[in-house]
Design an enzyme around this catalytic site. Structure first.
Site, PDB file in Angstrom:
ATOM      1  N   ASP A  82       1.107  20.594  -1.236  1.00 57.58           N
ATOM      2  CA  ASP A  82       2.533  20.702  -1.530  1.00 57.58           C
ATOM      3  C   ASP A  82       2.847  22.147  -1.922  1.00 57.58           C
ATOM      4  O   ASP A  82       2.262  22.668  -2.879  1.00 57.58           O
ATOM      5  CB  ASP A  82       2.908  19.746  -2.669  1.00 57.58           C
ATOM      6  N   HIS A  97       4.476  18.038 -12.930  1.00 58.46           N
ATOM      7  CA  HIS A  97       5.690  17.247 -13.090  1.00 58.46           C
ATOM      8  C   HIS A  97       5.372  15.862 -13.648  1.00 58.46           C
ATOM      9  O   HIS A  97       4.397  15.240 -13.249  1.00 58.46           O
ATOM     10  CB  HIS A  97       6.397  17.087 -11.742  1.00 58.46           C
ATOM     11  N   HIS A 138      12.494  12.908 -13.328  1.00 57.99           N
ATOM     12  CA  HIS A 138      11.520  13.851 -12.809  1.00 57.99           C
ATOM     13  C   HIS A 138      11.555  15.098 -13.688  1.00 57.99           C
ATOM     14  O   HIS A 138      12.478  15.901 -13.601  1.00 57.99           O
ATOM     15  CB  HIS A 138      11.892  14.178 -11.359  1.00 57.99           C
TER      16      HIS A 138
END
Length: 527
Positions: A136, A195, A280
């Protein structure tokens, strides 16, 4: 509709580099870049995971339902208007690294140019522990499976360090030695995230959620910062600060995660039914200390529990409005991280000036008292336990520096680095301290000072090492992660999976998608 449980998950992007002990010419040039090394890492995990199944197949990711452009504020960003870094849902193309990052070389190339035509489809893998490993934004990333307690969040997050070590071992056996780091910046302007994700009732209004979250997230590094040498995105000022992430947070609210990062992120992918939203949180640090992970998650769960309980009983905020900040929250976040001696204060809505430590002390006790006053049918499971963990952590910082240094990572790191800065030439500007800061995050066995501190009993253990090692391959109980992990291990007909689905063969050329929309369902599914 509320539930008496809360699902939690943590995503960690690892720093990656060619193993410093390896000659550059020892591996193909195409793999020297972070993108190439990230692909190597993910393919190593994929290979290892394939070896855990009797048929030797890795289980890929099911991309159906991915939607990174949906916004908690009730809107959806048009794909044509989105920054390329936000497009993380394409199975054939990697989302690029942060638009703020700079390449040291002009002769860059796409990851697709790597030998083997690597792509997200070929590097994503669903793991036997119910989690996910993938590339990512030019970093290898580990996502924990869904868990129900702060303690389990620690167990499966730290298990990711064992996954990383396995990846390094496998990659080395293939002739591609790599080094992985659990941190958030290379101190040269490049940042990457850790996160957190918390399931939250959608009926809580976003405006209330935002207003309550901002002061909490601004001051939270006090109890869970990982510590960092250097101040500013590029470490342009000498010194030490609490948080590795704080200098990279530059906005109040927003959907983006790789540029102008907001305090409150509005990405709205619940990976559950319509009654849920997934909060998030993107401004936290990647922690090597289990106690810091525990404090981070427990305090957040307690804060959200108070918010949900207040909304459920009175459709109002919990009694913390006096703690709202009456100052610029973004600048306050930088100030909190840089003020390691709690000298400066934040102006609050009740007219008082509080240091970040005093703010956390007031908030932790207010929330604990409020939750204790609620009927038990209103409270979420473990809400009081979470609140007491939070209170205890702040108490340590106020009264017991030795205990605090075992739990709160930045405190231990500062103590060691402060002593070194007073002995070596250059002090905080020394290149040796900057190098040691990176070494602190080094996941190669035995090379990090954290490993040495742990061996001497100077790091608080949240769970036994054997339990954490098992969590690298075994799923938690109580959520659909159990179903997913068991399917990856045992189902011969499984082709792919995601947070909300299993994809199985329904014939020679047909596939069937089995929905896993309920995150609390852990009933076994048979093939």
């Amino acid at each position: 509709m509320m539930t008496n449980q809360r699902v939690v998950g943590i995503e960690t992007e690892y720093g990656v580099a060619l193993d410093p002990d390896t000659e550059v010419g020892a591996i193909p040039n195409l793999r020297h870049t972070p993108e190439g090394l990230s692909v190597v890492t993910a393919q190593a995990v994929r290979s290892w995971q394939a070896s855990l199944r009797p048929d030797g197949r890795a289980i890929g990711w099911d991309w159906e339902g991915e939607d990174p452009l949906n916004d908690l504020r009730g809107t959806r960003l048009d794909r044509a208007s989105a920054d390329p870094t936000m497009l993380t849902d394409d199975p054939h193309r990697f989302a690029p690294a942060s638009s703020e990052a700079h390449s040291a070389e002009d002769d860059t190339f796409s990851v697709q140019e790597l030998v083997g035509q690597s792509s997200p489809m070929l590097t994503n893998v669903v793991m036997t522990n119910g989690g996910r490993f993938y590339v990512d934004h030019a970093h290898p990333e580990y996502s924990t499976p869904e868990v129900l307690t702060a303690r389990d969040a620690v167990v499966w997050d730290v298990a990711g360090e064992h996954v990383a070590r396995r990846a390094m071992k496998v990659a080395a056996s293939y002739g591609s030695p790599i080094a992985l780091y659990k941190n958030n910046t290379d101190s040269k302007g490049l940042a990457y995230g850790s996160h957190e994700n918390y399931l939250l009732a959608r009926e809580v209004p976003f405006a209330l959620l935002r207003d309550c979250l901002v002061p909490f997230l601004v001051t939270r590094p006090v109890i869970c910062g990982a510590g960092r040498v250097g101040i500013g995105k590029n470490s342009e000022t000498c010194g030490f600060q609490m948080s590795q992430r704080a200098d990279f947070v530059g906005d109040l609210v927003g959907l983006q995660t790789t540029f102008n990062r907001p305090i409150v992120n509005t990405r709205d992918e619940s990976h559950a039914g319509s009654k849920w939203r997934r909060l998030h949180v993107i401004n936290g640090d990647a922690n090597r200390f289990p106690g810091s992970i525990l404090a981070k998650v427990a305090s957040s769960r307690a804060w959200l529990a108070a918010l949900e309980a207040a909304w459920k009983t009175a459709h109002s905020a919990p009694p913390i409005e006096g703690l709202f900040l009456d100052c610029d929250p973004v600048e306050a976040g930088w100030q909190v991280s840089h003020d390691i001696d709690f000298v400066t204060t934040l102006r609050c809505a009740d007219g008082r000036e509080r240091s970040a430590l005093e703010w956390q002390w007031a908030a932790a006790n207010t929330v604990a008292d409020f939750l204790h006053s609620q009927d038990r049918d209103v409270l979420l499971a473990d809400a009081l336990t979470d609140a007491l963990t939070w209170v205890d952590t702040v108490r340590m910082l106020r009264e017991d520096p030795v205990a605090a240094a075992r739990r709160v990572e930045w405190v231990a790191k500062r103590t060691i680095f402060q002593a070194l800065s007073e002995r070596i030439p250059g002090g905080w500007s020394s290149a040796k301290l900057a190098a040691l800061d990176i070494q602190w995050a080094d996941l190669r066995p035995g090379l990090s000072p954290v490993d040495k501190l742990r061996a001497k009993g100077h790091v608080e253990d949240v769970a036994p090492a054997t339990e954490i090692i098992m969590a690298a391959t075994q799923p938690p109980t109580g959520t659909r992660a159990k179903v997913r992990g068991n399917a990856v291990t045992h189902r011969k007909d499984l082709v792919a999976a995601s947070w909300t689905s299993l994809v199985v063969r329904a014939g020679w050329d047909r596939l069937q998608r089995i929905e896993l929309r309920d995150p609390f369902s852990n009933e076994s599914l048979t093939s």
